[in-house]
Design an enzyme around this catalytic site. Structure first.
Site, PDB file in Angstrom:
ATOM      1  N   GLU A 185     -16.250  -3.507  25.913  1.00  0.00           N
ATOM      2  CA  GLU A 185     -15.395  -4.696  25.829  1.00  0.00           C
ATOM      3  C   GLU A 185     -14.424  -4.640  24.652  1.00  0.00           C
ATOM      4  O   GLU A 185     -13.273  -5.074  24.773  1.00  0.00           O
ATOM      5  CB  GLU A 185     -16.249  -5.975  25.702  1.00  0.00           C
ATOM      6  CG  GLU A 185     -16.912  -6.420  26.989  1.00  0.00           C
ATOM      7  CD  GLU A 185     -18.314  -5.873  27.117  1.00  0.00           C
ATOM      8  OE1 GLU A 185     -19.035  -6.318  28.020  1.00  0.00           O
ATOM      9  OE2 GLU A 185     -18.683  -4.997  26.301  1.00  0.00           O
ATOM     10  N   HIS A 221       0.850  -1.185   0.000  1.00  0.00           N
ATOM     11  CA  HIS A 221       0.000   0.000   0.000  1.00  0.00           C
ATOM     12  C   HIS A 221       0.891   1.241   0.000  1.00  0.00           C
ATOM     13  O   HIS A 221       1.429   1.628   1.035  1.00  0.00           O
ATOM     14  CB  HIS A 221      -0.909  -0.004   1.226  1.00  0.00           C
ATOM     15  CG  HIS A 221      -1.721  -1.252   1.357  1.00  0.00           C
ATOM     16  ND1 HIS A 221      -2.980  -1.384   0.820  1.00  0.00           N
ATOM     17  CD2 HIS A 221      -1.445  -2.445   1.949  1.00  0.00           C
ATOM     18  CE1 HIS A 221      -3.448  -2.590   1.064  1.00  0.00           C
ATOM     19  NE2 HIS A 221      -2.535  -3.258   1.759  1.00  0.00           N
ATOM     20  N   HIS A 262      -4.435   3.250  -3.093  1.00  0.00           N
ATOM     21  CA  HIS A 262      -4.378   2.541  -1.812  1.00  0.00           C
ATOM     22  C   HIS A 262      -3.617   1.232  -1.948  1.00  0.00           C
ATOM     23  O   HIS A 262      -2.864   0.852  -1.051  1.00  0.00           O
ATOM     24  CB  HIS A 262      -5.806   2.261  -1.313  1.00  0.00           C
ATOM     25  CG  HIS A 262      -5.861   1.523  -0.019  1.00  0.00           C
ATOM     26  ND1 HIS A 262      -5.813   2.154   1.198  1.00  0.00           N
ATOM     27  CD2 HIS A 262      -5.939   0.203   0.257  1.00  0.00           C
ATOM     28  CE1 HIS A 262      -5.870   1.258   2.161  1.00  0.00           C
ATOM     29  NE2 HIS A 262      -5.948   0.063   1.618  1.00  0.00           N
ATOM     30  N   HIS A 286     -26.589 -15.275  27.174  1.00  0.00           N
ATOM     31  CA  HIS A 286     -25.537 -15.028  28.159  1.00  0.00           C
ATOM     32  C   HIS A 286     -24.852 -16.312  28.629  1.00  0.00           C
ATOM     33  O   HIS A 286     -24.032 -16.265  29.541  1.00  0.00           O
ATOM     34  CB  HIS A 286     -26.123 -14.291  29.372  1.00  0.00           C
ATOM     35  CG  HIS A 286     -26.326 -12.824  29.135  1.00  0.00           C
ATOM     36  ND1 HIS A 286     -27.094 -12.344  28.107  1.00  0.00           N
ATOM     37  CD2 HIS A 286     -25.845 -11.733  29.796  1.00  0.00           C
ATOM     38  CE1 HIS A 286     -27.097 -11.030  28.138  1.00  0.00           C
ATOM     39  NE2 HIS A 286     -26.349 -10.630  29.136  1.00  0.00           N
TER      40      HIS A 286
END
Length: 655
Positions: free
Chosen positions: A412, A38, A271, A474
């Site tokens: 998280e 790149h 890119h 859960h």
């Protein structure tokens, strides 16, 4: 920019022009010869990176791990040739042969920067947004250590370059929000605002106002305008960010991807790797450099390396003198003797106790905090629930960076990445916690922790359908198997308080990250913890066993109960606790055959999917579906995780 490099000249303009020309030449040549890479971002950011390394950052190529160095992170790590070119110019051990070996097998210049592989690389980057969150972790570590050791020893900045992709990834939101809340003013992010993604122009997918977004996070935002090719202006704005107090800073830097290519400037094709020899030749003509692959005259390179060594010579020498006077304080934050320090205070749990292993780890951590000053513990809004709470310790905050209790909020994704950054900063031992099912939110950071050998302790509690009434959303069933297959991640599921304490000690001695998988429900004390050291061990032995029962975590006590039922029915069983498969696999063939003999039927028991157990057992009591909403004990019984069902299955296997 068309200023022609003047070989050997010592004036500032030529010094800058030579460096920028070399960086841009490498940015085109290395991907061209590698046939991948790149170049576009590296080309346009060449002046920025050069100014950071040559004018702004405090760093010492002769001591790449200098404790008080400024940190540089390339979050958009696909532009790795930008960093390699600057490490080459500044004398970090990369030579021209390494640049020519870009992206090749065994080279020091892999496709994305890798910490521990290339000198001068601070973190492993590539998955977009992770490096940005790592930088937040490094800034937290710096702030904490500065409060502990004093600004004469610790006073450095973290500079992170981010692109549109990094800021589109959700992890950037979580990390930026926490950084602003904590007022991490030694963190400077530079946004490469080129408005290009692989698919095309940014407006194809995104219309965010990045500056306003970061202002809402309570960041200091500098919209610096069209200065990306002006070294003096870049230096001015970077120094302005450096001295800002009370907020992290985002510099919004408009750039033109692929600049100054006459063929690919501002085009999304820049890119990747579309440049031909003709495209490269035309671009080098615009730059004013020779059309020569990997152009880097020895006298220019030497000039830059001497400059890099001399720039911070006084500051480095001054720091060494100060650190010598505080060598004892610095030594207390070393990880070399953490096991020895901890062994004297490690709690031992008696047979009259039955703590959940999440409760046991909290008792262990509270003792650890007394002897390990480098410990910082926290969780994603589940501090008390997971056992990551240090009772009596103050919260880390903008006003109290000395605090050892770090509250991450419901973040998280960022929590894992921030912890990786803290660990890789050094002199900090991060512990982070959440419910086990949310390990899925942390998979990128878990993988990168293992890849980077970041010494992080991940606490995952509520480890089975024993979670109970919250139901299948859960209740983790597949997570344990999925974590065990990550190379370099030590996964330990202790069966009681003593194995939990031993698991903590094993985490301290391990060169890399550890995941502790802990129970919500209370568990009887059934071991002395020694099985952790070898990964698995016999905890109930009979003279002439008919079969072997193997369990982990809460299922070990189920196996012990099942063995008693079997004994009453004339079947003798050894019981094995197997808290860590990877440690067991590392033992000798003789030991493994002793624990799990080939000539006996072996049945495994775990409240999760059986995947991964097939190489150890002949039959398996497991859970091969999602859980159910019911009280934990009922849910376990419903799925056959009970002594009676294990005994019945064992008899069928024995028959």
């Amino acid at each position: 920019m068309t200023t022609a490099p003047l070989v050997g000249s010592l004036d500032t303009a030529s010094f800058d022009a030579n460096a920028i020309a070399i960086i841009r030449g490498f940015a085109m040549d290395a991907p061209f010869y590698a046939k991948s890479g790149h170049q576009g971002t590296a080309m346009t950011l060449a002046p920025l990176a050069h100014v950071l390394y040559s004018r702004v950052m405090n760093h010492n190529p002769a001591d790449p791990l200098w404790m008080n160095r400024d940190r540089f992170i390339l979050s958009n790590g696909h532009a790795s040739i930008l960093q390699y070119a600057n490490l080459f110019l500044n004398g970090y051990g990369l030579e021209l042969a390494d640049i020519k070996a870009f992206r090749q097998l065994g080279s020091l210049t892999p496709g994305h920067p890798e910490v521990g592989h290339t000198s001068g690389v601070e973190v492993t980057t590539g998955p977009l947004g992770q490096g940005f969150a790592n930088a937040v972790g490094m800034a937290i570590a710096e702030s904490h250590l500065r409060s502990q050791l004093g600004s004469d020893l610790v006073d450095h900045h973290t500079y992170v370059v981010v692109g549109d992709g990094c800021l589109m990834e959700g992890v950037s939101h979580e990390a930026a929000s926490l950084a602003g809340h904590l007022q991490l003013d030694h963190l400077v992010a530079i946004f490469d605002d080129n408005k290009i993604t692989i698919d095309g122009a940014l407006d194809l997918t995104c219309s965010d106002n990045v500056a306003d977004r970061f202002r809402s996070y309570q960041w200091n935002v500098i919209e610096c305008g069209d200065i990306s090719q002006d070294c003096d202006a870049l230096e001015k704005v970077l120094l302005q960010a450096r001295v800002h107090v009370g907020q992290p800073t985002l510099i919004v830097l408009p750039t033109r991807i692929g600049f100054p290519s006459p063929d690919f400037t501002d085009k999304h094709a820049a890119h990747g790797n579309p440049f031909t020899e003709e495209h490269i030749a035309r671009t080098k003509e615009v730059i004013g450099m020779p059309n020569e692959a990997f152009w880097a005259p020895a006298d220019i390179v030497q000039q830059h390396r001497e400059h890099a060594l001399s720039r911070c010579k006084v500051a480095y020498s001054d720091w060494q003198n100060k650190s010598a006077k505080k060598s004892n304080e610095i030594a207390t934050y070393s990880n070399t003797d953490v096991v020895q320090k901890m062994s004297s205070v490690l709690p031992v749990f008696g047979n009259d106790e039955s703590p959940a292993t999440r409760v046991a780890i909290q008792k262990v951590l509270e003792e650890a905090a007394k002897v390990l000053p480098q410990l910082i513990s926290g969780a994603a809004d589940l501090t008390g629930n997971t056992g990551a709470k240090l009772s009596g310790e103050q919260a880390f905050s903008a006003s109290n960076p000395a605090g050892k209790q770090l509250y991450y909020g419901i973040r998280e994704h960022a929590m894992g990445s921030i912890a990786n950054g803290m660990a890789l900063h050094g002199m900090v031992l991060p512990v982070v916690g959440t419910f086990f099912v949310f390990a899925d939110y942390m998979r990128p950071s878990l993988r990168l922790a293992a890849l980077s050998k970041a010494k992080v302790v991940f606490i995952f509690s509520h480890d089975s359908v024993g979670v109970g009434e919250d139901g299948p959303t859960h209740q983790p069933v597949e997570q344990l198997a999925s974590l065990r297959i990550i190379p370099g991640l030590q996964v330990i599921r202790p069966c009681d308080g003593n194995e939990t304490a031993a698991a903590w000690m094993q985490a301290l001695s391990f060169d890399g990250p550890t995941a502790l998988i802990l129970s919500r429900q209370n568990l009887p004390i059934v071991t002395d913890g020694s099985a952790v050291r070898t990964g698995a061990a016999i905890i109930r032995s009979v003279d002439e066993p008919d079969l072997v029962l193997v369990g982990t975590g809460s299922e070990v006590s189920v196996c012990l109960e099942a063995a008693e039922i079997l004994a009453s029915r004339g079947v003798s069983a050894n019981v094995v606790s197997a808290p860590c498969f990877s440690l067991f696999d590392s033992q000798s063939d003789e030991y493994r055959d002793q624990v799990l003999p080939h000539d006996l039927p072996i049945i495994g028991v775990e409240a999760g999917v059986a995947s991964g157990w097939e190489k150890y057992v002949d039959d398996m009591v497991s859970i091969e579906s999602f859980g159910t909403s019911a009280p934990g004990a009922q849910a376990l019984e419903h799925f056959g995780i009970s002594a009676s069902n294990v005994a019945e299955r064992a008899i069928q296997l024995h028959s």
